[in-house]
Design an enzyme around this catalytic site. Structure first.
Site, PDB file in Angstrom:
ATOM      1  N   GLU A 118       0.856  -1.186   0.000  1.00  0.00           N
ATOM      2  CA  GLU A 118       0.000   0.000   0.000  1.00  0.00           C
ATOM      3  C   GLU A 118       0.896   1.242   0.000  1.00  0.00           C
ATOM      4  OE1 GLU A 118      -2.255   3.036   0.059  1.00  0.00           O
ATOM      5  OE2 GLU A 118      -3.207   1.074  -0.195  1.00  0.00           O
ATOM      6  N   ILE A 171     -22.357   2.178   3.521  1.00  0.00           N
ATOM      7  CA  ILE A 171     -23.628   1.468   3.346  1.00  0.00           C
ATOM      8  C   ILE A 171     -23.372   0.048   2.853  1.00  0.00           C
ATOM      9  CG2 ILE A 171     -25.842   1.452   2.134  1.00  0.00           C
ATOM     10  CD1 ILE A 171     -25.499   3.741   4.120  1.00  0.00           C
ATOM     11  N   HIS A 203     -25.171  -2.159   0.797  1.00  0.00           N
ATOM     12  CA  HIS A 203     -26.300  -2.070  -0.126  1.00  0.00           C
ATOM     13  C   HIS A 203     -27.004  -3.416  -0.282  1.00  0.00           C
ATOM     14  CE1 HIS A 203     -25.462   2.025  -1.421  1.00  0.00           C
ATOM     15  NE2 HIS A 203     -24.185   1.708  -1.509  1.00  0.00           N
ATOM     16  N   SER A 229     -18.913   2.106  -6.031  1.00  0.00           N
ATOM     17  CA  SER A 229     -20.119   1.604  -5.365  1.00  0.00           C
ATOM     18  C   SER A 229     -20.852   0.639  -6.288  1.00  0.00           C
ATOM     19  CB  SER A 229     -21.037   2.780  -5.021  1.00  0.00           C
ATOM     20  OG  SER A 229     -22.204   2.332  -4.379  1.00  0.00           O
TER      21      SER A 229
END
Length: 494
Positions: free
Chosen positions: A34, A50, A52, A351
């Site tokens: 990283e 969230i 989903h 997303s």
């Protein structure tokens, strides 16, 4: 060339750490690199947290498949890795009769994607469930499998579980190029030297296009960052009990108002496609757009409730779906390309990438199985990563026992979030050590309350310097170049 690894994973976001966690099950020597000073500092650091349900992605797309599969995995995953997760359901809200047909479209789309537990609610029922909702709400789609989580906890937990099972994680290690033997990748160049490998896995998020171009594939694929801006509200001011989406538009899911596992309310995001992958600026125009969208859902919001703003970039790619008949050009890319050997390519993971991450990791495992590359499983693999104590979540009796065992847990460092010295010390000495202020913040929630670190920062800097054995002048907010201090105010003898 330095040590040889069987696999090198590029990128320490939620997808990269999930892939590392699942590959740690096999008799492979795995390295995750990283470029930032900690994991979860890219797209993972700035999203709406969230889980989903899966009614939004285009049916037949990889996004739809990974979303629904990943969602089903979250209960077990949260139990094994011990991160905060609340499956409270989510609502897509229609305001006015003209928005109601969109709910039916989403309902049918969700059924095609295999989403369980969806119902259409009348406006009166929505108002009963959420007291702060717009009184003009005409109805809502409720999906019982939606939820909220902590993306930082998930990423750190997955990385620590991977480390427990033998994976090496190197931060501040930036991918530069691949080393080839003909068409096969046999290693990679980094700012910390060269490493040999048999397989390389691209989990580079916003920079996944750069990595795949270095591998010599998909020259036309391009990631354009899509910036999303957010407000964070003090949980003491207003309580939003639910995850509330507006009816979606061609720009995405829209400006939402949602609770979090920490009790705060978050408003956002917008969706601004731009060119600079490092531009996370918050704009007046963007924040005005967000506030206007949020007020449509919850008119009682007040700007005096706001304690923080932030922005993040999503990896908006132009990768076509595996099914050409869908004519869908913003799907996930999950593949072992034919043009180059020893390379697993992940790209365009925006997303619903967070909820999809465990399913994406399993898809990588399946691809490697199909390529007959996976070694045998380890005889002993530990799927459970135990969480460290969180003082604010304990009963008074458990707090007393903890302080008796370790007095450092009796010294509160962050008053707003009730974070103690013991928690901070534990994170500095964790399997994946927290070495910056923001790393402490991500793991403990220190500095996220009303005072926004105004009280705790000097003490956290002191603790980091003390435990790491360095000067306070070397302690940074988020890595090199973000040092807090540049000189002492006076010379101290002794």
């Amino acid at each position: 060339m330095q040590k040889e690894f069987d696999v090198i994973i590029i990128g320490g976001g939620v997808v990269g750490t999930m892939v590392a966690r699942w590959l740690s099950r096999y008799q492979w020597d795995v390295l995750l690199i990283e470029k930032q000073a900690d994991v979860a500092m890219g797209t993972t650091a700035a999203n709406t947290a969230i889980v989903h349900a899966g009614y939004d992605p285009v049916p037949g797309s990889l996004k739809a498949k990974m979303n629904v599969l990943g969602n089903k995995m979250f209960d077990q995953l949260a139990g094994e890795l011990n991160f905060a997760f609340d499956r409270r359901g989510d609502y897509v809200v229609a305001v006015g009769d003209d928005e109601l047909p969109a709910l039916e479209v989403l309902m049918e789309q969700g059924k095609k994607n295999g989403v369980p537990g969806m119902i259409l609610l009348p406006g009166a029922e929505v108002r009963r469930r959420e007291k702060n909702i717009n009184p003009n709400v005409s109805g809502a789609l409720w999906a019982s499998t939606g939820g909220v989580c902590d993306p930082f906890q998930i990423t750190v937990a997955a990385a620590e579980n991977a480390i427990m099972n033998g994976v090496t994680v190197m931060v501040e290690t930036e991918f530069q190029d691949f080393i080839f033997d003909g068409k096969r990748i046999v290693g990679m160049k980094t700012n910390r030297g060269d490493f040999k490998c048999k397989w390389a896995i691209n989990c580079a998020g916003l920079y996944s296009d750069v990595v795949m171009h270095k591998a010599g594939i998909r020259p036309d694929f391009k990631i354009k960052p899509r910036r999303g801006e957010y407000f964070v509200l003090d949980r003491a001011e207003i309580t939003i009990d639910n995850v509330i989406f507006p009816t979606p538009s061609d720009k995405g899911k829209g400006i939402m108002v949602t609770t979090t596992v920490h009790g705060n309310t978050i408003i956002g995001p917008n969706a601004v496609v731009h060119e600079d992958k490092e531009d996370k600026s918050v704009t007046t125009e963007g924040m005005d757009e967000i506030w206007e969208g949020a007020m449509k859902l919850v008119p009682g919001l007040k700007k005096s409730h706001v304690i923080a703003t932030f922005a993040g970039n999503r990896a908006y790619g132009n990768g076509p779906s595996r099914d050409p008949s869908l004519n869908y050009n913003h799907d996930f890319i999950i593949e072992i390309p034919e043009e180059v050997q020893g390379f697993v390519n992940l790209g365009g993971i925006e997303s619903p990438g967070l909820v999809s991450s465990p399913a994406i990791a399993l898809e990588v495992v399946e691809l490697l199985k199909d390529a007959k590359a996976l070694p045998p499983e380890k005889r002993e693999w530990e799927p459970v990563r135990m969480a460290r104590p969180r003082f604010r979540d304990l009963s008074n009796q458990d707090r007393q026992l903890l302080v008796e065992r370790d007095p450092a847990y009796g010294r509160v460092i962050c008053r707003c979030e009730n974070v103690t010295e013991g928690e901070i010390l534990a994170e500095i000495h964790a399997p994946l050590p927290a070495r910056t202020y923001d790393a402490i913040k991500r793991r403990t929630w220190c500095g996220t309350g009303r005072c926004q670190a105004g009280f705790d920062t000097p003490r956290v800097v002191q603790l980091l310097a003390q435990e790491l054995g360095v000067s306070p002048l070397e302690i940074t907010k988020k890595g090199p170049g973000s040092e807090f201090l540049f000189r002492t105010t006076k010379d101290v003898e002794g």
